[in-house]
Design a protein around this motif. Structure first.
Motif, PDB file in Angstrom:
ATOM      1  N   VAL A   1       7.525  31.688   7.619  1.00 25.42           N
ATOM      2  CA  VAL A   1       8.795  31.626   8.344  1.00 25.42           C
ATOM      3  C   VAL A   1       9.346  30.209   8.247  1.00 25.42           C
ATOM      4  N   ILE A   2      10.502  30.093   7.621  1.00 23.55           N
ATOM      5  CA  ILE A   2      11.163  28.787   7.523  1.00 23.55           C
ATOM      6  C   ILE A   2      12.229  28.710   8.602  1.00 23.55           C
ATOM      7  N   LYS A   3      12.074  27.755   9.487  1.00 31.82           N
ATOM      8  CA  LYS A   3      12.989  27.611  10.610  1.00 31.82           C
ATOM      9  C   LYS A   3      13.970  26.469  10.334  1.00 31.82           C
ATOM     10  N   PHE A   4      15.258  26.801  10.441  1.00 26.63           N
ATOM     11  CA  PHE A   4      16.329  25.807  10.295  1.00 26.63           C
ATOM     12  C   PHE A   4      16.872  25.473  11.679  1.00 26.63           C
ATOM     13  N   VAL A   5      16.992  24.206  11.981  1.00 27.92           N
ATOM     14  CA  VAL A   5      17.608  23.772  13.231  1.00 27.92           C
ATOM     15  C   VAL A   5      18.952  23.156  12.900  1.00 27.92           C
ATOM     16  N   TRP A   6      19.988  23.709  13.545  1.00 30.15           N
ATOM     17  CA  TRP A   6      21.353  23.277  13.247  1.00 30.15           C
ATOM     18  C   TRP A   6      21.841  22.379  14.368  1.00 30.15           C
ATOM     19  N   SER A   7      22.466  21.295  14.012  1.00 33.91           N
ATOM     20  CA  SER A   7      22.956  20.352  15.027  1.00 33.91           C
ATOM     21  C   SER A   7      24.301  20.827  15.577  1.00 33.91           C
TER      22      SER A   7
ATOM     23  N   HIS B   1      22.830  31.976  11.080  1.00 38.46           N
ATOM     24  CA  HIS B   1      23.164  30.837  11.926  1.00 38.46           C
ATOM     25  C   HIS B   1      23.956  31.275  13.137  1.00 38.46           C
ATOM     26  N   SER B   2      25.074  31.922  12.948  1.00 41.46           N
ATOM     27  CA  SER B   2      25.987  32.394  13.999  1.00 41.46           C
ATOM     28  C   SER B   2      26.164  31.306  15.069  1.00 41.46           C
ATOM     29  N   SER B   3      25.980  31.685  16.336  1.00 44.98           N
ATOM     30  CA  SER B   3      26.202  30.722  17.420  1.00 44.98           C
ATOM     31  C   SER B   3      24.908  30.088  17.904  1.00 44.98           C
ATOM     32  N   PHE B   4      23.777  30.469  17.293  1.00 44.24           N
ATOM     33  CA  PHE B   4      22.497  29.924  17.728  1.00 44.24           C
ATOM     34  C   PHE B   4      22.264  28.549  17.096  1.00 44.24           C
ATOM     35  N   HIS B   5      21.417  27.782  17.713  1.00 47.97           N
ATOM     36  CA  HIS B   5      21.126  26.444  17.219  1.00 47.97           C
ATOM     37  C   HIS B   5      20.066  26.457  16.126  1.00 47.97           C
ATOM     38  N   GLU B   6      19.427  27.578  15.899  1.00 49.37           N
ATOM     39  CA  GLU B   6      18.427  27.658  14.851  1.00 49.37           C
ATOM     40  C   GLU B   6      18.430  29.045  14.216  1.00 49.37           C
ATOM     41  N   SER B   7      17.905  29.122  13.036  1.00 53.97           N
ATOM     42  CA  SER B   7      17.787  30.405  12.346  1.00 53.97           C
ATOM     43  C   SER B   7      16.470  30.424  11.594  1.00 53.97           C
ATOM     44  N   ARG B   8      15.924  31.623  11.390  1.00 52.97           N
ATOM     45  CA  ARG B   8      14.634  31.775  10.716  1.00 52.97           C
ATOM     46  C   ARG B   8      14.789  32.676   9.499  1.00 52.97           C
TER      47      ARG B   8
ATOM     48  N   ASP C   1      17.067  17.361   0.929  1.00 53.33           N
ATOM     49  CA  ASP C   1      18.499  17.618   0.779  1.00 53.33           C
ATOM     50  C   ASP C   1      19.275  17.437   2.075  1.00 53.33           C
ATOM     51  N   GLY C   2      18.576  17.154   3.191  1.00 54.77           N
ATOM     52  CA  GLY C   2      19.268  16.882   4.449  1.00 54.77           C
ATOM     53  C   GLY C   2      19.161  17.973   5.497  1.00 54.77           C
ATOM     54  N   PHE C   3      18.469  19.088   5.189  1.00 60.85           N
ATOM     55  CA  PHE C   3      18.301  20.157   6.173  1.00 60.85           C
ATOM     56  C   PHE C   3      17.185  19.791   7.152  1.00 60.85           C
ATOM     57  N   ASN C   4      17.335  20.242   8.391  1.00 58.19           N
ATOM     58  CA  ASN C   4      16.261  20.125   9.383  1.00 58.19           C
ATOM     59  C   ASN C   4      15.465  21.416   9.320  1.00 58.19           C
ATOM     60  N   ALA C   5      14.402  21.425   8.522  1.00 60.49           N
ATOM     61  CA  ALA C   5      13.664  22.665   8.262  1.00 60.49           C
ATOM     62  C   ALA C   5      12.165  22.418   8.376  1.00 60.49           C
ATOM     63  N   ALA C   6      11.461  23.467   8.801  1.00 55.77           N
ATOM     64  CA  ALA C   6      10.001  23.444   8.892  1.00 55.77           C
ATOM     65  C   ALA C   6       9.504  24.870   8.665  1.00 55.77           C
ATOM     66  N   SER C   7       8.214  25.006   8.367  1.00 58.51           N
ATOM     67  CA  SER C   7       7.674  26.345   8.091  1.00 58.51           C
ATOM     68  C   SER C   7       6.380  26.576   8.851  1.00 58.51           C
ATOM     69  N   GLU C   8       6.059  27.854   9.054  1.00 52.57           N
ATOM     70  CA  GLU C   8       4.793  28.246   9.653  1.00 52.57           C
ATOM     71  C   GLU C   8       4.337  29.567   9.047  1.00 52.57           C
ATOM     72  N   ARG C   9       3.025  29.800   9.060  1.00 53.24           N
ATOM     73  CA  ARG C   9       2.453  31.036   8.541  1.00 53.24           C
ATOM     74  C   ARG C   9       2.249  32.006   9.703  1.00 53.24           C
ATOM     75  N   VAL C  10       2.647  33.256   9.498  1.00 56.64           N
ATOM     76  CA  VAL C  10       2.511  34.285  10.538  1.00 56.64           C
ATOM     77  C   VAL C  10       1.843  35.501   9.906  1.00 56.64           C
ATOM     78  N   THR C  11       0.860  36.069  10.607  1.00 60.48           N
ATOM     79  CA  THR C  11       0.159  37.260  10.126  1.00 60.48           C
ATOM     80  C   THR C  11       0.740  38.505  10.784  1.00 60.48           C
ATOM     81  N   CYS C  12       0.842  39.577  10.015  1.00 62.94           N
ATOM     82  CA  CYS C  12       1.294  40.844  10.578  1.00 62.94           C
ATOM     83  C   CYS C  12       0.317  41.293  11.662  1.00 62.94           C
ATOM     84  N   ARG C  13       0.831  41.653  12.852  1.00 65.81           N
ATOM     85  CA  ARG C  13      -0.028  41.984  13.998  1.00 65.81           C
ATOM     86  C   ARG C  13      -0.435  43.452  14.041  1.00 65.81           C
ATOM     87  N   PHE C  14       0.014  44.259  13.101  1.00 62.87           N
ATOM     88  CA  PHE C  14      -0.322  45.673  13.131  1.00 62.87           C
ATOM     89  C   PHE C  14      -1.818  45.865  12.878  1.00 62.87           C
TER      90      PHE C  14
END
Length: 314
Positions: A308-314, A187-194, A265-278
């Protein structure tokens, strides 16, 4: 010294006694010899028969449920014989009263009115109250109300489905907490974390592979998967092994369920599928100008999938 206790007994009906709670009176008898020698008195256990009329209640009962006051009939409270209310008001047990003389029940009184209305006339609670009333119905052991909520309330049906799914996945709660903790660390100082979840047992590209485009060079493969510049935070088995062997649960289902739980549970979360680009590239093809789509060796691309589960922090 005479003391009366309430205990559970395993004595069955063959002995003429109920298997329910019965009263035991513990009598202390002092013989003259024990009294003169200060010996420990012997104890005699006497079983007293259960008296259904120990406590007589009026036909109208005043209740104090967590500070909320209700008035109802004794017959209403005794309507469902297997409920806790029927047991409480059976006359066998002494009940606590407040300073006004109302019988006190230490529960959240905000939802007790819905319990009474169901007992009186089968009135179901509004959907917005369904989960709260379910908890009270479970506490008071009103099985018919529980069954109706489980079959008619969308909130309760969803809750039961989530509970059932959680029981299928070994260490599910541990996995969920790992995801939450990782997101908090990032999380740190960013508004979102993955949080990146990958498959531990996916097919990996390694070793040497001949280039099918120019057939002049073996391509050495040894890479670490990366997903849009992100590396794995949590690795789990690709083929999950649920507790029930006849049920198949894949990564997509698991991650979708976790995200749904997080949102619930109250989190602002969403997910997406990502394929390895190698992908494997032949240097000879590239240097000689023969580099084509075949030089990429498309069949040799890494097929590792990350969620990838992305959390958005208010």
């Amino acid at each position: 010294m005479n003391e009366t206790f309430m205990v559970h007994t395993g004595i069955n009906a063959e002995n003429g006694l109920s298997t329910d709670k019965i009263q035991l009176q513990l009598k202390t008898t002092l013989s003259e010899e024990q009294h003169s020698t200060n010996q420990t008195p012997s104890l005699q256990l006497v079983i007293l028969p259960k008296n259904q009329d120990d406590i007589v209640f009026p036909s109208v009962i005043d209740l104090n449920v967590g500070g909320y006051h209700f008035t109802t009939s004794l017959s209403t409270l005794r309507k469902y014989e297997d409920s806790m209310l029927a047991v409480m008001f059976s006359g066998r047990y002494e009940l606590v009263r407040d300073k006004s003389g109302h019988i006190f029940i230490d529960r959240d009184g905000r939802h007790f009115g819905h319990i009474l209305n169901y007992i009186r006339c089968d009135q179901m609670p509004p959907e917005s109250m369904a989960l709260d009333v379910l908890r009270e119905a479970e506490f008071f052991c009103i099985s018919s109300l529980i069954t109706k909520l489980e079959s008619s309330s969308p909130c309760v049906i969803s809750l039961r489905r989530r509970e059932s799914f959680r029981r299928l996945i070994p260490d599910y709660e541990h996995l969920k907490m790992d995801i939450i903790n990782k997101s908090a660390e990032k999380h740190s100082s960013f508004h979102e974390s993955r949080v990146v979840i990958t498959q531990l047992d996916h097919t990996k590209l390694k070793g040497t592979i001949p280039c099918y485009n120019c057939s002049r060079e073996f391509v050495t493969v040894n890479h670490a998967c990366a997903f849009d510049g992100l590396t794995a935070d949590i690795q789990i088995q690709q083929q999950l092994k649920p507790i029930q062997s006849d049920i198949h649960i894949d990564m997509d289902k698991l991650v979708a369920f976790v995200v749904d739980e997080l949102v619930h549970d109250g989190f602002n979360a969403a997910s997406e599928r990502v394929t390895c680009r190698f992908s494997v590239r032949c240097q000879s093809c590239t240097l000689s100008g023969l580099y084509t789509a075949g030089g990429i060796l498309a069949p040799r691309e890494c097929h590792n999938i990350a969620h990838v589960i992305k959390f958005v922090w208010s």
